[in-house]
Motif scaffolding. Structure first.
Motif, PDB file in Angstrom:
ATOM      1  N   ARG A   3       0.659  -1.349  -0.181  1.00 53.46           N
ATOM      2  CA  ARG A   3       0.025  -0.087  -0.045  1.00 53.46           C
ATOM      3  C   ARG A   3       0.714   1.201   0.176  1.00 53.46           C
ATOM      4  O   ARG A   3       0.468   2.093  -0.740  1.00 53.46           O
ATOM      5  N   GLU A   4       2.089   1.116   0.777  1.00 49.83           N
ATOM      6  CA  GLU A   4       2.698   2.512   0.822  1.00 49.83           C
ATOM      7  C   GLU A   4       3.738   2.708  -0.568  1.00 49.83           C
ATOM      8  O   GLU A   4       4.011   3.832  -0.538  1.00 49.83           O
ATOM      9  N   ASP A   5       3.501   1.954  -1.367  1.00 46.93           N
ATOM     10  CA  ASP A   5       4.385   1.990  -2.549  1.00 46.93           C
ATOM     11  C   ASP A   5       3.389   2.268  -3.775  1.00 46.93           C
ATOM     12  O   ASP A   5       3.902   2.785  -4.921  1.00 46.93           O
ATOM     13  N   ARG A   6       1.999   2.347  -3.477  1.00 44.97           N
ATOM     14  CA  ARG A   6       1.006   2.818  -4.555  1.00 44.97           C
ATOM     15  C   ARG A   6       0.428   4.280  -4.317  1.00 44.97           C
ATOM     16  O   ARG A   6       0.305   4.791  -3.147  1.00 44.97           O
ATOM     17  N   SER A   7       0.257   4.862  -5.336  1.00 47.60           N
ATOM     18  CA  SER A   7      -0.394   6.303  -5.138  1.00 47.60           C
ATOM     19  C   SER A   7      -1.875   6.155  -5.065  1.00 47.60           C
ATOM     20  O   SER A   7      -2.289   5.136  -5.560  1.00 47.60           O
ATOM     21  N   TRP A   8      -2.457   7.057  -5.055  1.00 42.75           N
ATOM     22  CA  TRP A   8      -3.829   7.212  -4.732  1.00 42.75           C
ATOM     23  C   TRP A   8      -4.505   6.977  -6.175  1.00 42.75           C
ATOM     24  O   TRP A   8      -5.629   6.336  -6.228  1.00 42.75           O
ATOM     25  N   VAL A   9      -3.772   7.286  -7.163  1.00 44.95           N
ATOM     26  CA  VAL A   9      -4.506   7.159  -8.541  1.00 44.95           C
ATOM     27  C   VAL A   9      -4.497   5.698  -8.799  1.00 44.95           C
ATOM     28  O   VAL A   9      -5.683   5.178  -9.131  1.00 44.95           O
ATOM     29  N   VAL A  10      -3.504   4.820  -8.439  1.00 47.33           N
ATOM     30  CA  VAL A  10      -3.666   3.337  -8.829  1.00 47.33           C
ATOM     31  C   VAL A  10      -4.708   2.623  -7.733  1.00 47.33           C
ATOM     32  O   VAL A  10      -5.499   1.911  -8.266  1.00 47.33           O
ATOM     33  N   THR A  11      -4.927   3.186  -6.595  1.00 52.67           N
ATOM     34  CA  THR A  11      -5.991   2.695  -5.626  1.00 52.67           C
ATOM     35  C   THR A  11      -7.373   2.858  -6.221  1.00 52.67           C
ATOM     36  O   THR A  11      -8.186   2.062  -6.482  1.00 52.67           O
TER      37      THR A  11
END
Length: 79
Positions: A3-11
């Protein structure tokens, strides 16, 4: 990817993909009920409820998978 490696756009994109999968699943249930001889109103209502339920289950699974502890080599960490 944690989770800490992803941006909010990916989520956000993942939530859109899960919604599309749930919509397709609900549509398949609707078509199956129509094929089985149910009325269009009933099939549409059950298909919509199935879509919502499937979406919630998929989001819950996505969220739970994100918070299950994993070790660095990809296996589940059972400490």
């Amino acid at each position: 990817m944690r989770r800490e490696d992803r941006s909010w756009v990916v989520t956000l994109l993942m939530v859109v993909v899960l919604a599309a999968v749930a919509w397709l699943g609900g549509g398949a249930i609707r078509v199956g009920l129509l094929w089985a001889g149910r009325t269009p109103d009933f099939a549409g209502d059950v298909g919509a409820m199935a879509s919502v339920a499937l979406f919630l289950l998929l989001v819950l699974g996505y969220w739970l998978y994100d918070y299950v502890p994993w070790s660095q080599d990809g296996r589940r960490d059972v400490r």
